[in-house]
Design a protein around this motif. Structure first.
Motif, PDB file in Angstrom:
ATOM      1  N   LYS A   1       1.592  16.353   6.908  1.00  0.00           N
ATOM      2  CA  LYS A   1       2.469  17.468   6.556  1.00  0.00           C
ATOM      3  C   LYS A   1       1.919  18.798   7.084  1.00  0.00           C
ATOM      4  O   LYS A   1       2.679  19.675   7.518  1.00  0.00           O
ATOM      5  CB  LYS A   1       2.632  17.546   5.038  1.00  0.00           C
ATOM      6  N   LYS A   2       0.595  18.922   7.038  1.00  0.00           N
ATOM      7  CA  LYS A   2      -0.018  20.157   7.520  1.00  0.00           C
ATOM      8  C   LYS A   2       0.248  20.351   9.007  1.00  0.00           C
ATOM      9  O   LYS A   2       0.551  21.464   9.467  1.00  0.00           O
ATOM     10  CB  LYS A   2      -1.525  20.127   7.253  1.00  0.00           C
ATOM     11  N   LEU A   3       0.156  19.275   9.782  1.00  0.00           N
ATOM     12  CA  LEU A   3       0.422  19.358  11.224  1.00  0.00           C
ATOM     13  C   LEU A   3       1.876  19.724  11.493  1.00  0.00           C
ATOM     14  O   LEU A   3       2.193  20.384  12.490  1.00  0.00           O
ATOM     15  CB  LEU A   3       0.083  18.024  11.899  1.00  0.00           C
ATOM     16  N   ALA A   4       2.764  19.286  10.596  1.00  0.00           N
ATOM     17  CA  ALA A   4       4.191  19.567  10.768  1.00  0.00           C
ATOM     18  C   ALA A   4       4.595  20.903  10.151  1.00  0.00           C
ATOM     19  O   ALA A   4       5.766  21.298  10.229  1.00  0.00           O
ATOM     20  CB  ALA A   4       5.019  18.443  10.149  1.00  0.00           C
ATOM     21  N   GLY A   5       3.640  21.579   9.510  1.00  0.00           N
ATOM     22  CA  GLY A   5       3.940  22.857   8.870  1.00  0.00           C
ATOM     23  C   GLY A   5       4.782  22.712   7.619  1.00  0.00           C
ATOM     24  O   GLY A   5       5.528  23.621   7.255  1.00  0.00           O
ATOM     25  N   GLU A   6       4.656  21.567   6.919  1.00  0.00           N
ATOM     26  CA  GLU A   6       5.447  21.301   5.722  1.00  0.00           C
ATOM     27  C   GLU A   6       4.538  21.181   4.500  1.00  0.00           C
ATOM     28  O   GLU A   6       3.348  20.908   4.616  1.00  0.00           O
ATOM     29  CB  GLU A   6       6.251  20.009   5.891  1.00  0.00           C
ATOM     30  N   ALA A   7       5.114  21.380   3.338  1.00  0.00           N
ATOM     31  CA  ALA A   7       4.367  21.257   2.084  1.00  0.00           C
ATOM     32  C   ALA A   7       4.497  19.838   1.540  1.00  0.00           C
ATOM     33  O   ALA A   7       5.520  19.167   1.737  1.00  0.00           O
ATOM     34  CB  ALA A   7       4.887  22.264   1.059  1.00  0.00           C
ATOM     35  N   VAL A   8       3.463  19.383   0.845  1.00  0.00           N
ATOM     36  CA  VAL A   8       3.482  18.061   0.217  1.00  0.00           C
ATOM     37  C   VAL A   8       4.302  18.134  -1.072  1.00  0.00           C
ATOM     38  O   VAL A   8       4.133  19.039  -1.878  1.00  0.00           O
ATOM     39  CB  VAL A   8       2.056  17.576  -0.105  1.00  0.00           C
ATOM     40  N   ALA A   9       5.194  17.178  -1.264  1.00  0.00           N
ATOM     41  CA  ALA A   9       6.002  17.111  -2.481  1.00  0.00           C
ATOM     42  C   ALA A   9       5.559  15.918  -3.328  1.00  0.00           C
ATOM     43  O   ALA A   9       4.949  14.972  -2.819  1.00  0.00           O
ATOM     44  CB  ALA A   9       7.487  16.979  -2.125  1.00  0.00           C
TER      45      ALA A   9
ATOM     46  N   ALA B   1       0.855  -1.191   0.000  1.00  0.00           N
ATOM     47  CA  ALA B   1       0.000   0.000   0.000  1.00  0.00           C
ATOM     48  C   ALA B   1       0.889   1.239   0.000  1.00  0.00           C
ATOM     49  O   ALA B   1       1.852   1.328   0.763  1.00  0.00           O
ATOM     50  CB  ALA B   1      -0.905   0.000   1.233  1.00  0.00           C
ATOM     51  N   CYS B   2       0.581   2.185  -0.869  1.00  0.00           N
ATOM     52  CA  CYS B   2       1.357   3.424  -0.881  1.00  0.00           C
ATOM     53  C   CYS B   2       0.621   4.476  -0.054  1.00  0.00           C
ATOM     54  O   CYS B   2      -0.613   4.446   0.044  1.00  0.00           O
ATOM     55  CB  CYS B   2       1.608   3.906  -2.305  1.00  0.00           C
ATOM     56  N   PRO B   3       1.336   5.391   0.565  1.00  0.00           N
ATOM     57  CA  PRO B   3       0.682   6.430   1.372  1.00  0.00           C
ATOM     58  C   PRO B   3      -0.248   7.269   0.517  1.00  0.00           C
ATOM     59  O   PRO B   3       0.064   7.590  -0.634  1.00  0.00           O
ATOM     60  CB  PRO B   3       1.854   7.248   1.911  1.00  0.00           C
ATOM     61  N   THR B   4      -1.409   7.608   1.057  1.00  0.00           N
ATOM     62  CA  THR B   4      -2.396   8.352   0.289  1.00  0.00           C
ATOM     63  C   THR B   4      -2.173   9.859   0.404  1.00  0.00           C
ATOM     64  O   THR B   4      -1.536  10.340   1.349  1.00  0.00           O
ATOM     65  CB  THR B   4      -3.820   8.032   0.762  1.00  0.00           C
ATOM     66  N   ILE B   5      -2.704  10.583  -0.558  1.00  0.00           N
ATOM     67  CA  ILE B   5      -2.572  12.039  -0.565  1.00  0.00           C
ATOM     68  C   ILE B   5      -3.217  12.643   0.671  1.00  0.00           C
ATOM     69  O   ILE B   5      -2.667  13.568   1.283  1.00  0.00           O
ATOM     70  CB  ILE B   5      -3.200  12.614  -1.847  1.00  0.00           C
ATOM     71  N   ILE B   6      -4.371  12.125   1.064  1.00  0.00           N
ATOM     72  CA  ILE B   6      -5.078  12.694   2.212  1.00  0.00           C
ATOM     73  C   ILE B   6      -4.297  12.498   3.502  1.00  0.00           C
ATOM     74  O   ILE B   6      -4.150  13.431   4.302  1.00  0.00           O
ATOM     75  CB  ILE B   6      -6.489  12.089   2.315  1.00  0.00           C
ATOM     76  N   GLU B   7      -3.760  11.289   3.717  1.00  0.00           N
ATOM     77  CA  GLU B   7      -3.016  11.072   4.964  1.00  0.00           C
ATOM     78  C   GLU B   7      -1.704  11.843   4.972  1.00  0.00           C
ATOM     79  O   GLU B   7      -1.307  12.409   6.006  1.00  0.00           O
ATOM     80  CB  GLU B   7      -2.768   9.584   5.191  1.00  0.00           C
ATOM     81  N   VAL B   8      -1.013  11.898   3.847  1.00  0.00           N
ATOM     82  CA  VAL B   8       0.237  12.650   3.776  1.00  0.00           C
ATOM     83  C   VAL B   8      -0.031  14.139   3.958  1.00  0.00           C
ATOM     84  O   VAL B   8       0.691  14.833   4.685  1.00  0.00           O
ATOM     85  CB  VAL B   8       0.950  12.393   2.432  1.00  0.00           C
ATOM     86  N   SER B   9      -1.092  14.625   3.309  1.00  0.00           N
ATOM     87  CA  SER B   9      -1.441  16.035   3.418  1.00  0.00           C
ATOM     88  C   SER B   9      -1.744  16.409   4.864  1.00  0.00           C
ATOM     89  O   SER B   9      -1.299  17.457   5.353  1.00  0.00           O
ATOM     90  CB  SER B   9      -2.643  16.346   2.524  1.00  0.00           C
ATOM     91  N   SER B  10      -2.484  15.569   5.568  1.00  0.00           N
ATOM     92  CA  SER B  10      -2.824  15.846   6.970  1.00  0.00           C
ATOM     93  C   SER B  10      -1.573  15.868   7.842  1.00  0.00           C
ATOM     94  O   SER B  10      -1.400  16.746   8.696  1.00  0.00           O
ATOM     95  CB  SER B  10      -3.811  14.792   7.482  1.00  0.00           C
TER      96      SER B  10
END
Length: 332
Positions: free
Chosen positions: A96-104, A85-94
Motif C-alpha cells: 500500500k505504501k508503494l501505491a500511495g494508499e492507506a491500509v484499511a 494463509a491471510c495477507p500479513t500486515i507487513i506485506e500489505v503495508s509495504s
C-alpha cells in the motif's frame, strides 16, 4: 571536592529504590474491559493449534475475540482458516505504501464464526529482523485504532525467544495483562517457558505489571515434567492436551477440534474459562540445574564430566610454548 547535599540525597534515594522489592503481581480478577493475553512457547510446540481452538471456543461461548499472529512464520491463523494463509500486515503495508494508499481494516483483518484474526508477518528469510517486524506491525495496528477496538479478548501468539526485544514487547511495555506459556514434557520447550518466566520477573523488578497466568501442556504423554515445572515456577496448569492421534490427525488437516459438543469441546471449554479467570502471577524462574533436575540423568546427560581441552588438542599436534609478545611493565 565536596558533593552537593542535593546530589547526596538523590544517590541515597536511588539506592533505597533499588533495594525495594517490587509489588507482587495483581492476584484479583482482571478488571480491564479487554483482556490482552500474550501466549508464548517454543516454535513447533503447538501455540497456533492451541490458540486457534481456544479462540474458536471463546467465540462460541459468546465472547468477542481478536487473534493476532505475531510469529514471523505467519501460521497462527492457518488452522482457523482451514489452511488458507491471510495477507500479513507487513506485506500489505509495504504494498500500500508503494501505491500511495492507506491500509484499511478489511485489508488485514478477517473473521470466521465470530473470531477476528490477523497476522503481523515478518521479513523474508535473511532480509531483516523478526523482532523489528513485530514492532512495525504494532505501530501499524495503533494507526488503525487498536486501542479503540472493543473486544473481550485479544490473544497474541508470540515466539518464545524473549531475548529479542520485539518478541518481548508485550512484557517489556505492559502491552498485555498476563502471559500464558505453552510447553510439553521436553527440556527445550520448558527451557523456553522458563525464559519467559525470567523475562516477566525481570520486567517486574523494573516496575512492570505483567504476570504469568499459567501453563498449557500440549502433547501431554503423562511423564509429568511439565507439571513439575509449573509447580516449581509457582504457576498453575490451565489445561493438559493429550498426545492423541485424533488430535494430531485433525490438526494436520487444519480442522478445528475446540467445538462445543465435540469430543474435545469440554477440554477447550474448560481452557477458555481458565484463561479468562486465571490471575497474573509473579513466577519463580528455575536455575539451569533446577530445570535439568526435572528430568532423568538419561534424558539430560547430567552424568557427563566436563574435561578441559589443551592447546595440543586444539592444534592437533604437540606445540611448543612461545614467549608472549605482550609488554609487561613493572610496578613503579
Amino acid at each position: 571536592m565536596t558533593v552537593a547535599p542535593a546530589l547526596v540525597q538523590l544517590q541515597s534515594n536511588l539506592r533505597a529504590e533499588a533495594r525495594a522489592e517490587p509489588a507482587p503481581a495483581p492476584s484479583g480478577p482482571v478488571t480491564k474491559e479487554t483482556q490482552i493475553i500474550a501466549i508464548y512457547g517454543k516454535g513447533g510446540i503447538g501455540k497456533s493449534f492451541t490458540l486457534a481452538n481456544l479462540s474458536y471456543m471463546m467465540a462460541q461461548q459468546g465472547k468477542k475475540v481478536l487473534l493476532i499472529g505475531c510469529d514471523p512464520k505467519s501460521d497462527t491463523t492457518s488452522l482457523l482458516f482451514g489452511g488458507r494463509a491471510c495477507p500479513t500486515i507487513i506485506e500489505v503495508s509495504s504494498r500500500k505504501k508503494l501505491a500511495g494508499e492507506a491500509v484499511a481494516i478489511g485489508d488485514v483483518c478477517f473473521k470466521r464464526d465470530g473470531v477476528y484474526a490477523m497476522e503481523l508477518g515478518g521479513p523474508e528469510v535473511g532480509r531483516g529482523c523478526g523482532g523489528r517486524g513485530i514492532i512495525h506491525g504494532f505501530e501499524t495496528l495503533e494507526k488503525l485504532g487498536f486501542h479503540d477496538w472493543g473486544f473481550d479478548y485479544v490473544l497474541l501468539d508470540f515466539l518464545g525467544d524473549v531475548v529479542c526485544g520485539g518478541f518481548g514487547l508485550p512484557i517489556a511495555r505492559d502491552m498485555c495483562q498476563k502471559v500464558i506459556v505453552v510447553g510439553s514434557n521436553d527440556l527445550q520447550s520448558l527451557y523456553v517457558a522458563n525464559n519467559v518466566c525470567s523475562a516477566v520477573e525481570y520486567f517486574r523488578r523494573l516496575g512492570g505489571n505483567v504476570g504469568v497466568a499459567g501453563l498449557v501442556i500440549n502433547k501431554d504423554d503423562g511423564t509429568g515434567e511439565a507439571q513439575r515445572f509449573a509447580e516449581a515456577a509457582g504457576i498453575p496448569v490451565l489445561a493438559a492436551i493429550p498426545a492423541h492421534d485424533d488430535i494430531r490427525r485433525k490438526s494436520a488437516n487444519y480442522e478445528i477440534i475446540g467445538r462445543p459438543g465435540g469430543q474435545w469441546g469440554g477440554l477447550f471449554g474448560e481452557l477458555a474459562t481458565a484463561v479468562g479467570d486465571a490471575p497474573p502471577r509473579r513466577p519463580t524462574p528455575l536455575s539451569q540445574d533446577a530445570l535439568l533436575g526435572l528430568f532423568s540423568a538419561h534424558a539430560t546427560g547430567r552424568d557427563v564430566v566436563l574435561e578441559p581441552a589443551t592447546l595440543q588438542d586444539m592444534c592437533g599436534r604437540e606445540s611448543l610454548a612461545r614467549p608472549s609478545l605482550e609488554v609487561v611493565y613493572d610496578a613503579a
